[in-house]
Scaffold this active site. Structure first.
Site, PDB file in Angstrom:
ATOM      1  N   ASP A  22       0.813  -1.218   0.000  1.00 35.66           N
ATOM      2  CA  ASP A  22       0.000   0.000   0.000  1.00 35.66           C
ATOM      3  C   ASP A  22       0.848   1.270   0.000  1.00 35.66           C
ATOM      4  OD1 ASP A  22      -2.053  -1.820   0.316  1.00 35.66           O
ATOM      5  OD2 ASP A  22      -3.018  -0.726   1.954  1.00 35.66           O
ATOM      6  N   HIS A  73      -6.072   2.983  -4.285  1.00 33.26           N
ATOM      7  CA  HIS A  73      -6.021   3.231  -2.836  1.00 33.26           C
ATOM      8  C   HIS A  73      -6.390   4.681  -2.519  1.00 33.26           C
ATOM      9  CE1 HIS A  73      -5.154   2.000   1.183  1.00 33.26           C
ATOM     10  NE2 HIS A  73      -3.983   2.583   1.315  1.00 33.26           N
ATOM     11  N   HIS A  77      -4.976   9.076   0.074  1.00 36.13           N
ATOM     12  CA  HIS A  77      -5.146   8.334   1.330  1.00 36.13           C
ATOM     13  C   HIS A  77      -6.138   9.025   2.267  1.00 36.13           C
ATOM     14  CE1 HIS A  77      -4.052   5.675   4.706  1.00 36.13           C
ATOM     15  NE2 HIS A  77      -3.516   4.894   3.775  1.00 36.13           N
ATOM     16  N   HIS A 170       3.549  -2.264   3.179  1.00 32.11           N
ATOM     17  CA  HIS A 170       3.585  -0.905   2.626  1.00 32.11           C
ATOM     18  C   HIS A 170       4.918  -0.639   1.917  1.00 32.11           C
ATOM     19  CE1 HIS A 170       0.409  -0.593   5.648  1.00 32.11           C
ATOM     20  NE2 HIS A 170      -0.031   0.471   5.001  1.00 32.11           N
TER      21      HIS A 170
END
Length: 200
Positions: A22, A73, A77, A170
């Site tokens: 991510d 995503h 964020h 991540h």
């Protein structure tokens, strides 16, 4: 079939395991992750931030060219995205998809992962309308947390992973050096266990 929050996908659906990354792409860390995956012949899923995809299109192109799966995503964020209006959610996700596809023409963005896993029915519905399945996870070592060591990240992943697991890591955030330190050990142990990988 899936029992993630609000019915989101939280396992691969078969015996394979999936690695997901991510908050990238990151010019410092995404190439290192890609190198490690390439050395082991592993395909993974990259959950991309739209603003970073726009800023570093060559990295998105690299991810797609190497056969990894692309996931939306959100644009930047936005943790509370799912509480926005339907029109705002749609605009955010479409803008993100547009940035990804501009960087990797012809690529498919088949998944959406809500920032922080703060799912809402609205976000899931809009993602589905845009052709994306909502992707949660099975294993979360909080590898973004700078207090976590490589050993802690490794142990968490190895202790909790089993066939079918979707592992959350991540390649963008704030603790990538420790994540990369853990990833080498995780890949080695998964190979020892005979796991087969799914790019979802």
């Amino acid at each position: 079939m899936y029992d993630g929050p609000l019915g989101t996908r939280n396992h691969t659906g078969d015996e394979r395991v999936a690695l997901t990354f991510d908050d990238g792409p990151s010019p410092e860390w995404t190439p290192r992750v890609l190198d490690m995956l390439r050395e082991q012949g592993v395909k993974a899923t990259f959950c991309l931030i739209g603003a970073y995809a726009e800023a570093y299109p060559e990295l998105v192109a690299d991810i797609a060219r190497e056969g990894h799966t692309l996931c939306n995503h959100s644009w930047f964020h936005e943790f509370d995205l799912g509480r926005w209006s339907e029109e705002q959610v749609r605009a955010n996700l479409q803008r993100t998809n547009d940035a990804i596809v501009k960087a990797a023409p012809g690529a498919e963005v088949g998944y959406f992962r809500h920032p922080g896993g703060q799912w809402t029915d609205r976000a899931i519905a809009v993602a589905a309308d845009l052709g994306m399945e909502s992707l949660h996870w099975t294993v979360d070592p909080s590898d973004w947390d700078t207090r976590k060591t490589a050993a802690q990240i490794r142990d968490h992943v190895l202790d909790r992973s089993a066939p079918g697991a979707i592992v959350l890591l991540h390649d963008g955030a704030s603790n990538q050096e420790d994540m990369c330190g853990a990833l080498a050990s995780v890949l080695a142990e998964f190979t020892r266990r005979g796991y087969v990988y799914s790019a979802l």
